[in-house]
Design a protein around this motif. Structure first.
Motif, PDB file in Angstrom:
ATOM      1  N   ASP A  27      11.794 -26.988  -5.514  1.00 16.93           N
ATOM      2  CA  ASP A  27      12.828 -26.159  -6.137  1.00 16.93           C
ATOM      3  C   ASP A  27      12.489 -25.815  -7.591  1.00 16.93           C
ATOM      4  OD1 ASP A  27      15.133 -24.653  -5.888  1.00 16.93           O
ATOM      5  OD2 ASP A  27      16.421 -26.258  -6.644  1.00 16.93           O
ATOM      6  N   GLN A  28      11.219 -25.491  -7.813  1.00 18.75           N
ATOM      7  CA  GLN A  28      10.756 -25.093  -9.134  1.00 18.75           C
ATOM      8  C   GLN A  28      10.653 -23.576  -9.192  1.00 18.75           C
ATOM      9  OE1 GLN A  28       7.021 -27.109  -9.544  1.00 18.75           O
ATOM     10  NE2 GLN A  28       7.967 -28.946 -10.400  1.00 18.75           N
ATOM     11  N   PRO A  29      10.868 -22.991 -10.350  1.00 26.01           N
ATOM     12  CA  PRO A  29      10.723 -21.538 -10.474  1.00 26.01           C
ATOM     13  C   PRO A  29       9.247 -21.130 -10.471  1.00 26.01           C
ATOM     14  CG  PRO A  29      11.181 -22.497 -12.613  1.00 26.01           C
ATOM     15  CD  PRO A  29      11.291 -23.613 -11.619  1.00 26.01           C
ATOM     16  N   THR A  30       9.024 -19.865 -10.209  1.00 27.85           N
ATOM     17  CA  THR A  30       7.666 -19.329 -10.287  1.00 27.85           C
ATOM     18  C   THR A  30       7.239 -19.303 -11.743  1.00 27.85           C
ATOM     19  OG1 THR A  30       8.134 -17.959  -8.367  1.00 27.85           O
ATOM     20  CG2 THR A  30       6.238 -17.355  -9.685  1.00 27.85           C
ATOM     21  N   LYS A  31       6.055 -19.833 -11.997  1.00 26.86           N
ATOM     22  CA  LYS A  31       5.565 -19.938 -13.365  1.00 26.86           C
ATOM     23  C   LYS A  31       4.407 -18.977 -13.575  1.00 26.86           C
ATOM     24  CE  LYS A  31       7.033 -24.684 -13.614  1.00 26.86           C
ATOM     25  NZ  LYS A  31       6.677 -26.071 -13.643  1.00 26.86           N
ATOM     26  N   ASP A  32       4.007 -18.852 -14.825  1.00 31.82           N
ATOM     27  CA  ASP A  32       2.887 -17.957 -15.153  1.00 31.82           C
ATOM     28  C   ASP A  32       1.617 -18.359 -14.419  1.00 31.82           C
ATOM     29  OD1 ASP A  32       4.462 -16.434 -16.803  1.00 31.82           O
ATOM     30  OD2 ASP A  32       3.835 -17.445 -18.648  1.00 31.82           O
ATOM     31  N   TRP A  33       1.416 -19.655 -14.209  1.00 35.33           N
ATOM     32  CA  TRP A  33       0.212 -20.108 -13.515  1.00 35.33           C
ATOM     33  C   TRP A  33       0.172 -19.605 -12.074  1.00 35.33           C
ATOM     34  CZ3 TRP A  33      -3.620 -21.530 -16.300  1.00 35.33           C
ATOM     35  CH2 TRP A  33      -3.410 -22.129 -17.534  1.00 35.33           C
ATOM     36  N   HIS A  34       1.329 -19.466 -11.472  1.00 34.65           N
ATOM     37  CA  HIS A  34       1.368 -18.918 -10.113  1.00 34.65           C
ATOM     38  C   HIS A  34       0.909 -17.460 -10.118  1.00 34.65           C
ATOM     39  CE1 HIS A  34       4.446 -22.221  -9.629  1.00 34.65           C
ATOM     40  NE2 HIS A  34       3.576 -22.492  -8.667  1.00 34.65           N
ATOM     41  N   PHE A  35       1.365 -16.720 -11.116  1.00 28.98           N
ATOM     42  CA  PHE A  35       0.964 -15.307 -11.210  1.00 28.98           C
ATOM     43  C   PHE A  35      -0.524 -15.174 -11.527  1.00 28.98           C
ATOM     44  CE2 PHE A  35       5.574 -14.905 -12.047  1.00 28.98           C
ATOM     45  CZ  PHE A  35       5.875 -14.070 -10.974  1.00 28.98           C
ATOM     46  N   ILE A  36      -1.056 -16.089 -12.313  1.00 33.35           N
ATOM     47  CA  ILE A  36      -2.497 -16.075 -12.586  1.00 33.35           C
ATOM     48  C   ILE A  36      -3.260 -16.351 -11.293  1.00 33.35           C
ATOM     49  CG2 ILE A  36      -4.355 -17.301 -13.785  1.00 33.35           C
ATOM     50  CD1 ILE A  36      -2.343 -17.649 -16.136  1.00 33.35           C
ATOM     51  N   THR A  67     -13.191   2.535  11.102  1.00 31.08           N
ATOM     52  CA  THR A  67     -11.749   2.621  10.884  1.00 31.08           C
ATOM     53  C   THR A  67     -11.115   1.236  10.814  1.00 31.08           C
ATOM     54  OG1 THR A  67     -11.702   4.723  12.063  1.00 31.08           O
ATOM     55  CG2 THR A  67      -9.605   3.592  11.749  1.00 31.08           C
ATOM     56  N   ILE A  68     -11.453   0.381  11.748  1.00 24.54           N
ATOM     57  CA  ILE A  68     -10.902  -0.969  11.764  1.00 24.54           C
ATOM     58  C   ILE A  68     -11.390  -1.752  10.546  1.00 24.54           C
ATOM     59  CG2 ILE A  68     -10.935  -3.177  13.007  1.00 24.54           C
ATOM     60  CD1 ILE A  68     -10.935  -1.549  15.590  1.00 24.54           C
ATOM     61  N   PHE A  69     -12.656  -1.577  10.196  1.00 24.95           N
ATOM     62  CA  PHE A  69     -13.226  -2.275   9.046  1.00 24.95           C
ATOM     63  C   PHE A  69     -12.495  -1.906   7.759  1.00 24.95           C
ATOM     64  CE2 PHE A  69     -16.509  -2.485   5.681  1.00 24.95           C
ATOM     65  CZ  PHE A  69     -16.772  -3.841   5.739  1.00 24.95           C
ATOM     66  N   VAL A  70     -12.290  -0.627   7.531  1.00 24.64           N
ATOM     67  CA  VAL A  70     -11.599  -0.173   6.319  1.00 24.64           C
ATOM     68  C   VAL A  70     -10.139  -0.613   6.349  1.00 24.64           C
ATOM     69  CG1 VAL A  70     -10.860   1.870   5.028  1.00 24.64           C
ATOM     70  CG2 VAL A  70     -13.188   1.729   5.914  1.00 24.64           C
ATOM     71  N   ALA A  71      -9.504  -0.581   7.508  1.00 27.65           N
ATOM     72  CA  ALA A  71      -8.116  -1.027   7.619  1.00 27.65           C
ATOM     73  C   ALA A  71      -7.986  -2.503   7.269  1.00 27.65           C
ATOM     74  CB  ALA A  71      -7.588  -0.771   9.025  1.00 27.65           C
ATOM     75  N   TYR A  72      -8.922  -3.326   7.722  1.00 30.63           N
ATOM     76  CA  TYR A  72      -8.901  -4.745   7.372  1.00 30.63           C
ATOM     77  C   TYR A  72      -9.125  -4.944   5.877  1.00 30.63           C
ATOM     78  CZ  TYR A  72      -8.773  -6.691  12.097  1.00 30.63           C
ATOM     79  OH  TYR A  72      -8.388  -7.057  13.338  1.00 30.63           O
ATOM     80  N   LEU A  73     -10.036  -4.202   5.291  1.00 28.25           N
ATOM     81  CA  LEU A  73     -10.279  -4.311   3.851  1.00 28.25           C
ATOM     82  C   LEU A  73      -9.033  -3.958   3.039  1.00 28.25           C
ATOM     83  CD1 LEU A  73     -13.845  -2.771   3.412  1.00 28.25           C
ATOM     84  CD2 LEU A  73     -13.192  -5.155   3.129  1.00 28.25           C
ATOM     85  N   LEU A  74      -8.405  -2.855   3.384  1.00 34.37           N
ATOM     86  CA  LEU A  74      -7.204  -2.431   2.664  1.00 34.37           C
ATOM     87  C   LEU A  74      -6.045  -3.395   2.900  1.00 34.37           C
ATOM     88  CD1 LEU A  74      -7.372   1.424   3.227  1.00 34.37           C
ATOM     89  CD2 LEU A  74      -7.884   0.162   1.129  1.00 34.37           C
ATOM     90  N   GLY A  75      -5.923  -3.879   4.114  1.00 34.82           N
ATOM     91  CA  GLY A  75      -4.857  -4.829   4.424  1.00 34.82           C
ATOM     92  C   GLY A  75      -5.019  -6.140   3.677  1.00 34.82           C
ATOM     93  N   ALA A  76      -6.247  -6.626   3.578  1.00 33.77           N
ATOM     94  CA  ALA A  76      -6.503  -7.862   2.840  1.00 33.77           C
ATOM     95  C   ALA A  76      -6.221  -7.678   1.363  1.00 33.77           C
ATOM     96  CB  ALA A  76      -7.941  -8.313   3.055  1.00 33.77           C
ATOM     97  N   PHE A  77      -6.558  -6.505   0.835  1.00 34.76           N
ATOM     98  CA  PHE A  77      -6.315  -6.251  -0.581  1.00 34.76           C
ATOM     99  C   PHE A  77      -4.819  -6.129  -0.869  1.00 34.76           C
ATOM    100  CE2 PHE A  77      -5.737  -3.184  -4.088  1.00 34.76           C
ATOM    101  CZ  PHE A  77      -6.216  -3.991  -5.121  1.00 34.76           C
ATOM    102  N   ALA A  78      -4.054  -5.588   0.070  1.00 31.95           N
ATOM    103  CA  ALA A  78      -2.627  -5.339  -0.156  1.00 31.95           C
ATOM    104  C   ALA A  78      -1.747  -6.558   0.088  1.00 31.95           C
ATOM    105  CB  ALA A  78      -2.166  -4.184   0.728  1.00 31.95           C
ATOM    106  N   CYS A  79      -2.295  -7.649   0.584  1.00 33.38           N
ATOM    107  CA  CYS A  79      -1.478  -8.809   0.941  1.00 33.38           C
ATOM    108  C   CYS A  79      -0.762  -9.430  -0.253  1.00 33.38           C
ATOM    109  CB  CYS A  79      -2.323  -9.869   1.625  1.00 33.38           C
ATOM    110  SG  CYS A  79      -2.661  -9.475   3.328  1.00 33.38           S
ATOM    111  N   VAL A  80      -1.451  -9.702  -1.318  1.00 32.55           N
ATOM    112  CA  VAL A  80      -0.834 -10.416  -2.438  1.00 32.55           C
ATOM    113  C   VAL A  80       0.081  -9.515  -3.269  1.00 32.55           C
ATOM    114  CG1 VAL A  80      -1.289 -11.701  -4.562  1.00 32.55           C
ATOM    115  CG2 VAL A  80      -2.628 -12.153  -2.532  1.00 32.55           C
ATOM    116  N   PRO A  81      -0.357  -8.315  -3.658  1.00 28.17           N
ATOM    117  CA  PRO A  81       0.551  -7.498  -4.481  1.00 28.17           C
ATOM    118  C   PRO A  81       1.809  -7.142  -3.720  1.00 28.17           C
ATOM    119  CG  PRO A  81      -1.664  -6.601  -4.586  1.00 28.17           C
ATOM    120  CD  PRO A  81      -1.655  -7.688  -3.553  1.00 28.17           C
TER     121      PRO A  81
END
Length: 81
Positions: A27-36, A67-81
């Motif tokens: 039950d801790q808040p999100t800290k700057d280290w998490h964002f880093i 097509t599948i390769f590029v879709a996986y690349l973009l999907g992996a990049f978009a996961c965290v943001p």
């Protein structure tokens, strides 16, 4: 793709998930280290995306199709943001 970079990105993402999950459990808040940590995982995914695009530009053919390769690349990049 660089297998080592894929492994490092996956491990970093799993460690980040465990770390954030532990903080939520306590039950801790999100800290700057998490964002880093999120920025590090995003940067690794961006490097993986760039490496994949460079390999495609060199003329290398992915096993499952472009097509599948590029879709996986973009999907992996978009996961965290």
């Amino acid at each position: 793709m660089l297998d080592a970079l894929t492994l490092v990105t996956g491990v970093a993402a799993l460690l980040l998930a465990a770390w954030c999950g532990w903080a939520a459990y306590r039950d801790q808040p999100t800290k700057d280290w998490h964002f880093i940590g999120m920025a590090v995982v995003s940067l690794l995914a961006l490097v993986q995306l760039v490496v994949g695009i460079v390999q495609l530009a060199r003329g290398e053919e992915p096993d499952q199709g472009t097509t599948i390769f590029v879709a996986y690349l973009l999907g992996a990049f978009a996961c965290v943001p």
